[in-house]
Write a protein that holds these residues in place. Structure first.
Motif, PDB file in Angstrom:
ATOM      1  N   PRO A 126       0.743  -1.311   0.028  1.00 45.92           N
ATOM      2  CA  PRO A 126      -0.129   0.075   0.001  1.00 45.92           C
ATOM      3  C   PRO A 126       0.802   1.260  -0.012  1.00 45.92           C
ATOM      4  O   PRO A 126       0.285   2.308  -0.682  1.00 45.92           O
ATOM      5  N   ILE A 127       1.961   1.099   0.804  1.00 40.47           N
ATOM      6  CA  ILE A 127       2.896   2.544   0.714  1.00 40.47           C
ATOM      7  C   ILE A 127       3.304   2.531  -0.627  1.00 40.47           C
ATOM      8  O   ILE A 127       3.619   3.859  -1.088  1.00 40.47           O
ATOM      9  N   ARG A 128       3.893   1.500  -1.298  1.00 38.62           N
ATOM     10  CA  ARG A 128       4.579   1.658  -2.446  1.00 38.62           C
ATOM     11  C   ARG A 128       3.444   2.079  -3.482  1.00 38.62           C
ATOM     12  O   ARG A 128       3.805   2.971  -4.361  1.00 38.62           O
ATOM     13  N   ARG A 129       2.153   1.812  -3.639  1.00 39.00           N
ATOM     14  CA  ARG A 129       1.120   2.399  -4.291  1.00 39.00           C
ATOM     15  C   ARG A 129       0.887   3.868  -4.131  1.00 39.00           C
ATOM     16  O   ARG A 129       0.822   4.534  -5.333  1.00 39.00           O
ATOM     17  N   LEU A 130       0.969   4.170  -2.819  1.00 36.44           N
ATOM     18  CA  LEU A 130       0.799   5.566  -2.727  1.00 36.44           C
ATOM     19  C   LEU A 130       1.857   6.491  -3.184  1.00 36.44           C
ATOM     20  O   LEU A 130       1.666   7.479  -3.832  1.00 36.44           O
ATOM     21  N   LEU A 131       3.225   5.994  -2.869  1.00 34.12           N
ATOM     22  CA  LEU A 131       4.170   6.778  -3.453  1.00 34.12           C
ATOM     23  C   LEU A 131       4.167   6.691  -4.838  1.00 34.12           C
ATOM     24  O   LEU A 131       4.691   7.633  -5.582  1.00 34.12           O
ATOM     25  N   ARG A 132       3.918   5.626  -5.745  1.00 29.31           N
ATOM     26  CA  ARG A 132       4.107   5.602  -6.993  1.00 29.31           C
ATOM     27  C   ARG A 132       2.889   6.528  -7.608  1.00 29.31           C
ATOM     28  O   ARG A 132       3.368   7.112  -8.728  1.00 29.31           O
ATOM     29  N   ALA A 133       1.741   6.532  -6.901  1.00 30.43           N
ATOM     30  CA  ALA A 133       0.764   7.526  -7.531  1.00 30.43           C
ATOM     31  C   ALA A 133       1.143   9.056  -7.114  1.00 30.43           C
ATOM     32  O   ALA A 133       0.764   9.965  -8.164  1.00 30.43           O
ATOM     33  N   THR A 134       1.831   9.045  -6.022  1.00 32.23           N
ATOM     34  CA  THR A 134       2.171  10.571  -5.674  1.00 32.23           C
ATOM     35  C   THR A 134       3.209  10.809  -6.738  1.00 32.23           C
ATOM     36  O   THR A 134       3.319  12.314  -7.308  1.00 32.23           O
ATOM     37  N   LEU A 135       4.190  10.161  -6.845  1.00 32.93           N
ATOM     38  CA  LEU A 135       5.523  10.637  -7.622  1.00 32.93           C
ATOM     39  C   LEU A 135       5.050  10.641  -9.231  1.00 32.93           C
ATOM     40  O   LEU A 135       5.516  11.645  -9.776  1.00 32.93           O
ATOM     41  N   GLY A 136       4.259   9.909  -9.636  1.00 34.13           N
ATOM     42  CA  GLY A 136       3.640   9.863 -10.978  1.00 34.13           C
ATOM     43  C   GLY A 136       2.923  10.883 -11.258  1.00 34.13           C
ATOM     44  O   GLY A 136       2.888  11.557 -12.302  1.00 34.13           O
ATOM     45  N   ALA A 137       1.966  11.577 -10.284  1.00 32.71           N
ATOM     46  CA  ALA A 137       1.258  12.761 -10.430  1.00 32.71           C
ATOM     47  C   ALA A 137       2.270  14.022 -10.734  1.00 32.71           C
ATOM     48  O   ALA A 137       1.742  15.087 -11.134  1.00 32.71           O
TER      49      ALA A 137
END
Length: 227
Positions: free
Chosen positions: A16-27
């Motif tokens: 879940p943390i990786r998904r959150l970071l992936r979405a945040t960085l991708g944005a």
């Protein structure tokens, strides 16, 4: 490489943390690579050559502090640590091991982005051997050892200048008490109280309002940062 087209290696064993970071960085238009273990992180470092590593210290296979040392043995890549509140000792150990900065959980997206941009800029400055620093009313010429505020020369004692020089060379990065004692006093066993006294004197000269500093900031229990 600029700070806008960087690849970030996310190292965290929690999906879940990786998904959150992936979405945040991708944005924010960063490319991402992910690793769930220290071994995967070292493999990704070799194969993808990321521009920055975002590292959680609690990995299942390799202690986070040890992993920082292994990364530093093969790469100067910036490392930003994810840490929990109240872990001052862990933050200090990570920074002394070679990490560039830390972000405390829970973190906001804007704070995270600011820390990543600062770490990436610091690496670019090191590569370009930048020898001047300017922020707001403060200017530092590291070649001629000149410090100005609002265009006026500031007279600093040798120790005050040496502290400011270290902070300017590593602008944006947290410098631990141990780092500053080692580089300025050449002795890590010196009482950190001496450092606090000199930082207080330095702020009297470089800050418009020393009580609410805008340039030389304290990272409680850890060290100092030049913004």
């Amino acid at each position: 490489m600029t700070t806008d087209d960087a690849t970030i290696l996310i190292v965290d064993d929690e999906p879940p943390i990786r998904r959150l970071l992936r979405a945040t960085l991708g944005a924010h238009d960063y490319r991402t690579v992910e690793a769930a273990t220290g071994a995967e992180a070292l493999s990704a470092l070799r194969h993808h050559r990321p521009d920055l590593v975002l590292l959680d210290l609690g990995l299942p296979d390799i202690d986070g502090q040890e992993l920082i040392g292994r990364i530093r043995a093969i790469s100067p890549v910036p490392i930003v640590v994810l840490s929990s509140r109240g872990e001052e000792a862990a933050k200090v150990a990570a920074l002394d091991a070679g990490a560039d900065d830390y972000v405390t959980k829970p973190f906001g997206a804007e704070e995270l982005m600011a820390r990543l941009r600062a770490a990436l800029r610091h690496r670019l400055q090191q590569q370009g051997a930048e020898r001047t620093f300017a922020s707001g009313d403060l200017g530092i010429d590291l070649v001629r050892r000149i410090v100005k505020r609002d265009g006026e020369d500031i007279r600093l004692s040798p120790k005050e200048y040496d502290i400011l020089e270290q902070l300017a060379i590593h602008a944006g990065k947290v410098l631990t008490h141990r780092h500053l004692l080692r580089e300025v006093w050449r002795d890590e066993s010196v009482d950190p109280q001496y450092l606090r006294v000199y930082v207080r004197q330095l702020r009297q000269k470089v800050e418009a309002d020393p009580a609410t500093p805008r340039h030389v900031l304290t990272e409680p229990g850890v060290g100092y940062r030049l913004v």
